[in-house]
Design a protein around this motif. Structure first.
Motif, short mmCIF file in Angstrom:
data_model
loop_
_atom_site.label_atom_id
_atom_site.label_comp_id
_atom_site.label_asym_id
_atom_site.label_seq_id
_atom_site.Cartn_x
_atom_site.Cartn_y
_atom_site.Cartn_z
N TYR A 31 -2.98 -3.36 -28.82
CA TYR A 31 -3.79 -3.27 -30.03
C TYR A 31 -5.02 -4.15 -29.91
N ASN A 32 -4.80 -5.37 -29.41
CA ASN A 32 -5.91 -6.29 -29.21
C ASN A 32 -5.51 -7.38 -28.22
N GLN A 34 -6.11 -11.71 -27.69
CA GLN A 34 -6.68 -12.94 -28.22
C GLN A 34 -6.68 -14.02 -27.16
N LEU A 49 -11.18 -12.78 -30.24
CA LEU A 49 -10.26 -11.65 -30.33
C LEU A 49 -11.03 -10.40 -29.96
N GLN A 51 -10.70 -6.29 -29.84
CA GLN A 51 -9.94 -5.10 -30.19
C GLN A 51 -9.83 -4.19 -28.97
N ARG A 94 0.85 -6.21 -29.31
CA ARG A 94 1.54 -4.95 -29.02
C ARG A 94 1.08 -3.87 -29.98
N GLY A 97 4.73 -2.23 -34.10
CA GLY A 97 5.63 -3.24 -34.62
C GLY A 97 5.04 -4.59 -34.93
N ALA A 98 4.40 -4.73 -36.07
CA ALA A 98 4.07 -6.04 -36.62
C ALA A 98 3.07 -6.82 -35.79
N GLN A 99 2.41 -6.17 -34.86
CA GLN A 99 1.36 -6.85 -34.10
C GLN A 99 1.88 -8.13 -33.46
N LYS A 100 3.05 -8.03 -32.85
CA LYS A 100 3.60 -9.20 -32.17
C LYS A 100 2.80 -9.50 -30.92
N LEU A 101 2.61 -10.79 -30.66
CA LEU A 101 1.83 -11.20 -29.50
C LEU A 101 2.74 -11.53 -28.32
N PHE A 103 2.46 -13.68 -24.85
CA PHE A 103 1.59 -14.72 -24.32
C PHE A 103 1.72 -14.86 -22.81
#
Lengths: 113, 113
Positions: A31-32, A34, A49, A51, A94, A97-101, A103
């Motif tokens: 999705y993005n 950072q 960030l 996109q 991702r 699902g909730a934009q989990k990062l 790392f």
């Protein structure tokens, strides 16, 4: 499963140099992305960030690029200063699902005066 | 000043005791996250919450519990079932729209002996 890798783990350069930090990821369905800075014993500070539809973002002396197809991002720091010394982390958001990062392990950067 | 606060900064506990870490945000963010950071490693997701009274397990939820009774607060309890609780714990929250940029608190360093 998404995996994020940052190489090198540590980098030491003299003040004034331009430098590039690397981040690679295994799954291009993101999705993005950072970039963060972390000083010893502190929390994370968001730097840039990007996109998934963008190619690059700039903030001051920092420029981050994103190439989704090759699974790579770079953070370019121009005219480095001792105050830039820190650990730099990249994180991929991702798509589902909730934009989990996810790392990377970070690159510890030291700028020598 | 908007931001995320975590308390305490340092926490010491004896093995076998449960301990609760505080995370409060005044950014009006719906989503909140807990991460764990171990030396030389990237951050790993413990739990996350996208809305009040709802939360989901992350990648390493075993031995941890959370609650989300208020939008501003997302406390994390480290239970005696967590085998290696000594770590640096970071709380984050996410914008509700647009870029989904995540913002981090200053962290809590937990030492269990």
């Amino acid at each position: 499963k998404q995996e994020v890798t940052q190489i090198p783990a540590a980098l030491s350069v003299p003040e004034g140099e331009n430098l590039v930090l690397n981040c690679s990821f295994t799954d291009s369905a993101i999705y993005n992305l950072q970039w963060f800075r972390q000083d010893p014993g502190k929390g994370l500070t968001s730097l840039l960030l990007i996109q998934s539809s963008q190619r690059e973002q700039t903030s001051g002396r920092l420029n981050a690029s994103l190439d989704k197809s090759s699974g790579r991002s770079t953070l370019y720091i121009a005219a480095s200063q001792p105050g830039d010394s820190a650990t730099y982390l990249c994180a991929v958001g991702r798509l589902q699902g909730a934009q989990k990062l996810v790392f990377g392990q970070g690159t510890r950067l030291t700028i020598n005066p | 000043d908007g931001g995320i606060t975590q308390s305490p900064k340092y926490l010491f506990r004896k093995e076998g005791q449960n301990v609760t870490l505080s995370c409060e945000q005044n950014l009006n963010h719906d989503a909140m996250y807990w991460y764990r950071q171990d030396p030389g490693q990237g951050l790993r997701l413990i739990y996350y919450s996208q809305i009040v009274n709802d939360f989901q397990k992350g990648d390493i939820a075993e031995g941890y519990s959370v609650s989300r009774e208020k939008k501003e607060s997302f406390p994390l309890t480290v239970t005696s079932a967590q085998k290696n609780p000594t770590a640096f714990y970071l709380c984050a929250s996410r914008k509700t729209s647009g870029s989904f940029e995540q913002y981090f608190g200053p962290g809590t360093r937990l030492t269990v002996t």
